[in-house]
Design an enzyme around this catalytic site. Sequence first.
Site, PDB file in Angstrom:
ATOM      1  N   ARG A 237       0.856  -1.176   0.000  1.00  0.00           N
ATOM      2  CA  ARG A 237       0.000   0.000   0.000  1.00  0.00           C
ATOM      3  C   ARG A 237       0.896   1.231   0.000  1.00  0.00           C
ATOM      4  O   ARG A 237       1.970   1.227   0.604  1.00  0.00           O
ATOM      5  CB  ARG A 237      -0.925   0.027   1.229  1.00  0.00           C
ATOM      6  CG  ARG A 237      -2.080  -0.972   1.180  1.00  0.00           C
ATOM      7  CD  ARG A 237      -3.085  -0.601   0.099  1.00  0.00           C
ATOM      8  NE  ARG A 237      -4.264  -1.463   0.101  1.00  0.00           N
ATOM      9  CZ  ARG A 237      -4.398  -2.572  -0.598  1.00  0.00           C
ATOM     10  NH1 ARG A 237      -3.380  -2.988  -1.332  1.00  0.00           N
ATOM     11  NH2 ARG A 237      -5.513  -3.273  -0.562  1.00  0.00           N
ATOM     12  N   GLU A 266      -4.068   8.030  -4.440  1.00  0.00           N
ATOM     13  CA  GLU A 266      -4.428   7.323  -5.668  1.00  0.00           C
ATOM     14  C   GLU A 266      -5.787   7.790  -6.176  1.00  0.00           C
ATOM     15  O   GLU A 266      -6.735   7.866  -5.392  1.00  0.00           O
ATOM     16  CB  GLU A 266      -4.447   5.804  -5.423  1.00  0.00           C
ATOM     17  CG  GLU A 266      -3.060   5.248  -5.095  1.00  0.00           C
ATOM     18  CD  GLU A 266      -3.041   3.735  -4.900  1.00  0.00           C
ATOM     19  OE1 GLU A 266      -4.120   3.099  -4.968  1.00  0.00           O
ATOM     20  OE2 GLU A 266      -1.949   3.187  -4.675  1.00  0.00           O
ATOM     21  N   HIS A 285      -1.605   0.836  -9.658  1.00  0.00           N
ATOM     22  CA  HIS A 285      -2.191  -0.104  -8.685  1.00  0.00           C
ATOM     23  C   HIS A 285      -2.931  -1.236  -9.412  1.00  0.00           C
ATOM     24  O   HIS A 285      -4.142  -1.414  -9.252  1.00  0.00           O
ATOM     25  CB  HIS A 285      -3.123   0.626  -7.719  1.00  0.00           C
ATOM     26  CG  HIS A 285      -3.350  -0.137  -6.438  1.00  0.00           C
ATOM     27  ND1 HIS A 285      -3.736   0.468  -5.267  1.00  0.00           N
ATOM     28  CD2 HIS A 285      -3.254  -1.464  -6.145  1.00  0.00           C
ATOM     29  CE1 HIS A 285      -3.862  -0.442  -4.309  1.00  0.00           C
ATOM     30  NE2 HIS A 285      -3.569  -1.625  -4.822  1.00  0.00           N
TER      31      HIS A 285
END
Length: 326
Positions: A237, A266, A285
């Site tokens: 993360r 993000e 991601h």
Amino acid sequence: MKPYVYLAKPVPEEVENYIAEHCSYDKWEGSEPIPRSELLQKLGQAEGLLITGEKIDDELLDHAPNLKAVSNISVGYNNFDTDAMKRRSIIGTNTPDVLNETVADLALALMLSAARRVPELDKLVKDGKWEKKSDEPLFGVDVHGKTLGIIGMGRIGEAIGRRAKFGFNMDILYHNRHRKMETEKELDASYVSQEELLQKSDFVLLMVPYTEETKHLMGREQFAQMKKSAIFINTSRGQTVDEGALTEALQNGEILAAGLDVFDQEPVSPDNPLLKLPNVVTLPHIGSATYQTRFDMAMLAAENLVAAVTGKEPTTVVGELKGVLK
């Protein structure tokens, strides 16, 4: 009557059909994430909620008096306020394991791309800058035979370790909350302190869940302990890394390069200085982003949801919420 659930994220038709067999439902059909105000309006009668990432907190739960279960289509569940859910006896589930091998593939792709400068040199060729001169300025570093340090030896970490050990003959160091003797035997891996791992590894791979304890686990002190020739990979993360410290380490030559699939914010801001550095490979991601894996995740989330609202035990209840279902 069938229990009523709300699908806050589009799912494949087969998954939706499975839910329809067991539940009545409504769903969000937009291509963008559902606005929170819209979501809150939809939860009045819902016994179950299928979602990815939206914060499950007191505000949301106040709008969902009949809610029994929240099913996350993801491994991470830092969007769950588990204390608030526990007070209301609401179960929470996630989708671990089905994505282990897919994320491991991506971690190796980042290692190879950063080591051999694949995106940088791809751009050089496409920009017409490949000249008939010495190719020494284009040199990268080897992956095979080097030392990989894995911080967070869960199932994904183990899958990455297998690829590294048996595919690239790498030596494996790892640091974890608990020592894993079977993994050590399988991979001939060595359990070491985080400091020793950082000092000895040619590649440092972060694969920990995001918690208060892992926030900015990698910061200035940690990057300073790494080899100047080392490459840092983050597939966990974004919040586990102090991005300012990482940027400085890369700019100042404290480490050689980085491969990142995750960011603190993000989607990442276009102004993030990491995006300007040629020695950083950046991805949006996509660790689990293959058609098969995302289908499997959605189906597991649907199975968890149906089980919870029909009085059965879901397969993958998050640890903090086991046993709380009414």
